[in-house]
Scaffold this motif. Structure first.
Motif, mmCIF file in Angstrom:
data_model
loop_
_atom_site.group_PDB
_atom_site.id
_atom_site.type_symbol
_atom_site.label_atom_id
_atom_site.label_comp_id
_atom_site.label_asym_id
_atom_site.label_seq_id
_atom_site.Cartn_x
_atom_site.Cartn_y
_atom_site.Cartn_z
ATOM 1 N N SER A 9 -16.071 -1.198 0.308
ATOM 2 C CA SER A 9 -15.548 -2.305 0.789
ATOM 3 C C SER A 9 -14.108 -2.488 0.072
ATOM 4 N N ALA A 10 -13.935 -2.266 -1.299
ATOM 5 C CA ALA A 10 -12.896 -2.563 -2.009
ATOM 6 C C ALA A 10 -11.763 -1.348 -1.256
ATOM 7 N N ALA A 11 -12.168 -0.106 -1.161
ATOM 8 C CA ALA A 11 -11.437 0.567 -0.566
ATOM 9 C C ALA A 11 -11.071 0.494 0.742
ATOM 10 N N SER A 12 -11.680 -0.384 1.487
ATOM 11 C CA SER A 12 -11.352 -0.588 3.024
ATOM 12 C C SER A 12 -10.405 -1.616 2.888
ATOM 13 N N PHE A 13 -10.413 -2.792 1.925
ATOM 14 C CA PHE A 13 -9.376 -3.552 1.950
ATOM 15 C C PHE A 13 -7.865 -3.018 1.698
ATOM 16 N N VAL A 14 -7.979 -1.886 0.774
ATOM 17 C CA VAL A 14 -6.715 -1.278 0.371
ATOM 18 C C VAL A 14 -6.262 -0.536 1.661
ATOM 19 N N LEU A 15 -7.113 0.283 2.383
ATOM 20 C CA LEU A 15 -6.625 0.701 3.446
ATOM 21 C C LEU A 15 -6.143 -0.151 4.665
ATOM 22 N N LEU A 16 -6.800 -1.260 4.679
ATOM 23 C CA LEU A 16 -6.262 -2.491 5.773
ATOM 24 C C LEU A 16 -4.840 -2.907 5.068
ATOM 25 N N SER A 17 -4.694 -3.034 3.906
ATOM 26 C CA SER A 17 -3.411 -3.357 3.310
ATOM 27 C C SER A 17 -2.282 -2.402 3.721
ATOM 28 N N ILE A 18 -2.852 -0.954 3.443
ATOM 29 C CA ILE A 18 -1.833 0.068 3.895
ATOM 30 C C ILE A 18 -1.169 -0.104 5.540
ATOM 31 N N GLY A 19 -2.466 -0.264 6.165
ATOM 32 C CA GLY A 19 -2.257 -0.263 7.781
ATOM 33 C C GLY A 19 -1.486 -1.188 8.087
ATOM 34 N N HIS A 20 -1.872 -2.501 7.399
ATOM 35 C CA HIS A 20 -1.070 -3.843 7.795
ATOM 36 C C HIS A 20 0.389 -3.653 7.576
ATOM 37 N N THR A 21 0.816 -3.087 6.374
ATOM 38 C CA THR A 21 2.080 -2.982 6.205
ATOM 39 C C THR A 21 2.776 -2.016 7.012
ATOM 40 N N VAL A 22 1.992 -0.940 7.558
ATOM 41 C CA VAL A 22 2.997 0.101 8.402
ATOM 42 C C VAL A 22 3.148 -0.613 9.739
ATOM 43 N N ASN A 23 1.758 -1.403 9.988
ATOM 44 C CA ASN A 23 2.026 -2.084 11.294
ATOM 45 C C ASN A 23 3.097 -2.927 11.462
ATOM 46 N N SER A 44 9.713 -16.508 8.813
ATOM 47 C CA SER A 44 8.107 -16.851 8.607
ATOM 48 C C SER A 44 7.285 -15.859 8.900
ATOM 49 N N GLY A 45 7.522 -15.016 10.239
ATOM 50 C CA GLY A 45 6.715 -13.970 10.693
ATOM 51 C C GLY A 45 6.777 -12.786 9.822
ATOM 52 N N THR A 46 7.931 -12.557 9.182
ATOM 53 C CA THR A 46 8.116 -11.285 8.369
ATOM 54 C C THR A 46 7.467 -11.599 7.093
ATOM 55 N N VAL A 47 7.777 -12.624 6.392
ATOM 56 C CA VAL A 47 7.200 -12.999 4.929
ATOM 57 C C VAL A 47 5.826 -13.057 5.215
ATOM 58 N N GLY A 48 5.412 -13.786 6.005
ATOM 59 C CA GLY A 48 3.887 -14.075 6.400
ATOM 60 C C GLY A 48 3.057 -12.698 6.679
ATOM 61 N N TRP A 49 3.664 -11.760 7.352
ATOM 62 C CA TRP A 49 3.261 -10.494 7.621
ATOM 63 C C TRP A 49 2.822 -9.709 6.295
ATOM 64 N N TYR A 50 3.732 -9.640 5.394
ATOM 65 C CA TYR A 50 3.582 -8.989 4.281
ATOM 66 C C TYR A 50 2.784 -9.619 3.087
ATOM 67 N N GLN A 51 2.806 -11.061 3.246
ATOM 68 C CA GLN A 51 1.867 -11.929 2.348
ATOM 69 C C GLN A 51 0.290 -11.417 2.795
ATOM 70 N N GLY A 52 0.187 -11.213 4.070
ATOM 71 C CA GLY A 52 -1.044 -10.743 4.668
ATOM 72 C C GLY A 52 -1.658 -9.441 4.041
ATOM 73 N N SER A 53 -0.666 -8.434 4.025
ATOM 74 C CA SER A 53 -0.899 -7.206 3.354
ATOM 75 C C SER A 53 -1.082 -7.271 1.857
ATOM 76 N N ALA A 54 -0.467 -8.165 1.168
ATOM 77 C CA ALA A 54 -0.735 -8.614 -0.245
ATOM 78 C C ALA A 54 -2.390 -9.023 -0.556
ATOM 79 N N PHE A 55 -2.389 -9.952 0.565
ATOM 80 C CA PHE A 55 -3.831 -10.657 0.686
ATOM 81 C C PHE A 55 -4.849 -9.564 0.826
ATOM 82 N N PHE A 56 -4.764 -8.621 1.582
ATOM 83 C CA PHE A 56 -5.635 -7.484 1.816
ATOM 84 C C PHE A 56 -5.999 -6.814 0.537
ATOM 85 N N PHE A 57 -4.600 -6.268 -0.127
ATOM 86 C CA PHE A 57 -5.037 -5.470 -1.297
ATOM 87 C C PHE A 57 -5.615 -6.486 -2.432
ATOM 88 N N LEU A 58 -5.239 -7.765 -2.770
ATOM 89 C CA LEU A 58 -5.932 -8.583 -3.585
ATOM 90 C C LEU A 58 -7.148 -8.576 -3.374
#
Length: 124
Positions: A9-23, A44-58
């Motif tokens: 599950s931890a690995a899946s979140f790291v992968l989601l973080s990477i995919g989210h950033t690429v997307n 807001s859209g830009t910073v919020g998107w990358y905050q989402g990537s950080a959330f997945f990584f965290l």
């Protein structure tokens, strides 16, 4: 109790973080999005998107921590965090399905299943 599901599950979140950033890099390069550059929705859209990537990584780091000590999931606060994360995953997956974004829906939905399975196994 095997921590391997929580590690997965931890690995899946790291992968989601990477995919989210690429997307995010893909949709922020869309001409329609670039046309609003410098506006509050753009910022807001830009910073919020990358905050989402950080959330997945965290969240991946948190699941890795739980995999190292699955008994931590006996704590009500950790159970609540796990529950909120799972609801967020399922809600996001459903939103993606509703809007026809099948690849994201599948990735997030699979992560939701893996996360729930690992957490429930740790709790039982």
């Amino acid at each position: 109790m095997s921590p391997s599901l929580l590690q997965a599950s931890a690995a899946s979140f790291v992968l989601l973080s990477i995919g989210h950033t690429v997307n995010g890099r893909q949709w922020t390069s869309d001409p329609r999005f670039r046309a609003i550059a410098g506006t509050k929705p753009w910022a807001s859209g830009t910073v919020g998107w990358y905050q989402g990537s950080a959330f997945f990584f965290l969240t991946g780091l948190l699941h890795y921590q739980w995999s190292r000590d699955p008994t931590a999931l006996q704590d009500p606060i950790n159970k609540a965090i796990a529950g909120i994360v799972n609801v967020l995953l399922w809600s996001s997956s459903a939103w993606y399905v509703k809007h026809g974004i099948k690849d994201n829906a599948l990735a997030v939905g699979l992560s939701a299943v893996l996360q729930a399975w690992g957490v429930v196994q740790a709790i039982l």
